[in-house]
Structures are given as structure tokens and as C-alpha cells.
Design a protein around this motif. Structure first.
Motif, mmCIF file in Angstrom:
data_model
loop_
_atom_site.group_PDB
_atom_site.id
_atom_site.type_symbol
_atom_site.label_atom_id
_atom_site.label_comp_id
_atom_site.label_asym_id
_atom_site.label_seq_id
_atom_site.Cartn_x
_atom_site.Cartn_y
_atom_site.Cartn_z
ATOM 1 N N MET A 3 0.840 -1.148 0.147
ATOM 2 C CA MET A 3 -0.012 0.188 0.017
ATOM 3 C C MET A 3 0.886 1.338 -0.018
ATOM 4 O O MET A 3 2.084 1.283 0.634
ATOM 5 N N SER A 4 0.326 2.465 -0.514
ATOM 6 C CA SER A 4 1.258 3.355 -0.648
ATOM 7 C C SER A 4 0.445 4.708 -0.445
ATOM 8 O O SER A 4 -0.782 4.964 -0.648
ATOM 9 N N ALA A 5 1.252 5.562 0.469
ATOM 10 C CA ALA A 5 0.345 6.996 0.354
ATOM 11 C C ALA A 5 0.651 7.750 -0.766
ATOM 12 O O ALA A 5 2.043 8.056 -0.962
ATOM 13 N N GLU A 6 -0.313 8.017 -1.475
ATOM 14 C CA GLU A 6 -0.301 9.151 -2.569
ATOM 15 C C GLU A 6 -0.437 10.496 -2.593
ATOM 16 O O GLU A 6 0.006 11.192 -3.312
ATOM 17 N N ARG A 7 -1.437 10.733 -1.799
ATOM 18 C CA ARG A 7 -1.864 11.969 -1.634
ATOM 19 C C ARG A 7 -1.421 12.613 -0.109
ATOM 20 O O ARG A 7 -1.286 11.852 0.840
ATOM 21 N N GLU A 38 -11.932 -5.337 4.613
ATOM 22 C CA GLU A 38 -13.199 -5.626 5.414
ATOM 23 C C GLU A 38 -13.739 -4.223 5.537
ATOM 24 O O GLU A 38 -14.988 -4.015 5.387
ATOM 25 N N HIS A 39 -13.126 -3.232 5.907
ATOM 26 C CA HIS A 39 -13.588 -1.888 6.055
ATOM 27 C C HIS A 39 -14.101 -1.137 4.741
ATOM 28 O O HIS A 39 -15.253 -0.772 4.526
ATOM 29 N N ARG A 40 -13.441 -1.483 3.690
ATOM 30 C CA ARG A 40 -13.576 -1.067 2.241
ATOM 31 C C ARG A 40 -14.930 -1.701 2.093
ATOM 32 O O ARG A 40 -16.005 -1.029 1.300
ATOM 33 N N GLY A 50 -12.668 8.590 -2.960
ATOM 34 C CA GLY A 50 -11.393 7.654 -3.113
ATOM 35 C C GLY A 50 -10.701 7.324 -1.969
ATOM 36 O O GLY A 50 -9.649 6.638 -1.955
ATOM 37 N N TYR A 51 -11.182 7.743 -0.915
ATOM 38 C CA TYR A 51 -10.609 7.706 0.492
ATOM 39 C C TYR A 51 -11.202 6.504 1.178
ATOM 40 O O TYR A 51 -12.350 6.330 1.152
ATOM 41 N N LEU A 52 -10.133 5.852 2.135
ATOM 42 C CA LEU A 52 -10.949 4.627 2.947
ATOM 43 C C LEU A 52 -11.546 5.064 4.163
ATOM 44 O O LEU A 52 -12.619 4.468 4.628
ATOM 45 N N PHE A 53 -11.125 6.267 4.628
ATOM 46 C CA PHE A 53 -11.767 6.970 5.719
ATOM 47 C C PHE A 53 -12.414 8.081 5.411
ATOM 48 O O PHE A 53 -11.967 9.149 5.170
ATOM 49 N N THR A 54 -13.818 8.080 5.610
ATOM 50 C CA THR A 54 -14.608 9.106 5.067
ATOM 51 C C THR A 54 -15.927 9.520 6.103
ATOM 52 O O THR A 54 -16.107 8.841 7.122
ATOM 53 N N GLY A 107 -19.284 10.184 2.178
ATOM 54 C CA GLY A 107 -18.318 9.763 1.357
ATOM 55 C C GLY A 107 -17.083 10.769 1.343
ATOM 56 O O GLY A 107 -16.094 10.426 0.592
ATOM 57 N N GLU A 108 -17.255 12.005 1.632
ATOM 58 C CA GLU A 108 -16.402 12.907 1.688
ATOM 59 C C GLU A 108 -15.227 12.466 2.606
ATOM 60 O O GLU A 108 -15.477 11.999 3.725
ATOM 61 N N PRO A 109 -14.069 12.876 2.359
ATOM 62 C CA PRO A 109 -12.781 12.794 3.177
ATOM 63 C C PRO A 109 -13.048 13.386 4.536
ATOM 64 O O PRO A 109 -13.620 14.442 4.577
#
Length: 98
Positions: free
Chosen positions: A1-5, A40-42, A63-67, A71-73
């Protein structure tokens, strides 16, 4: 996994962009258990999205996993504040910067 933003706050404004330096772009090593939990969270998040859309409610594909629920980050300071409160409640020592 990578942090892209990178997401941070400047005053009351959320600023999002690429990491400032090449060193800011790096892979994050995760163990199998953590990957399983995140997947599972996704899955739950996507099911929540589908329920909201079926009910005619708004969903933002950020596109964020935690929102937030829509759905907004989340605000970057929320995670930091929440983590601090949870560690205090668990009577754990504070996490200090290196």
C-alpha cells in the motif's frame, strides 16, 4: 500500500496535494491482519455507499478509505484529535514526534 496524497490543514482550510518531496512518496508496509481489516472496512464502506444511493442520498466517491457518512474525506485534524482522545482514555502515554 502506498500513501499517494497529502492532506493537511492551513488554518481552517483543508489543503490536499502531492507530497512535498520525493521522500514523502513511500510504500507503507502492512501485515496481513491489517490488510484484512482494511479490506473488510472497504467492503463495508462500499455497502454503505450502495445503501445511501439506493435511498436517494448523496455519496461522494472521494477515493478515500476513511470518510464521513456521505463519502467526503474526513478533516485531517479529526483523526489526530480522535487518536489523542482515545489514547488518553486508555491511559496510554502520548505519541511524541521524533
Amino acid at each position: 500500500m502506498s500513501a499517494e496524497r497529502q492532506r493537511t490543514t492551513a488554518g481552517y482550510e483543508v489543503v490536499e496535494g502531492d507530497p512535498k518531496t520525493a521522500a514523502g512518496q513511500r510504500a507503507v508496509a502492512l501485515d496481513r491482519h491489517t490488510v484484512k481489516i482494511l479490506r473488510e472496512h472497504r467492503r463495508r464502506q462500499l455497502a454503505h455507499r450502495d445503501r445511501r444511493l439506493a435511498a436517494g442520498k448523496v455519496w461522494h466517491d472521494s477515493g478515500y478509505l476513511f470518510t464521513r457518512k456521505d463519502g467526503e474525506p474526513i478533516n485531517p485534524s479529526y483523526a489526530t484529535t480522535r487518536f489523542r482522545k482515545l489514547t488518553e482514555r486508555a491511559e496510554l502515554p502520548p505519541v511524541l514526534p521524533r
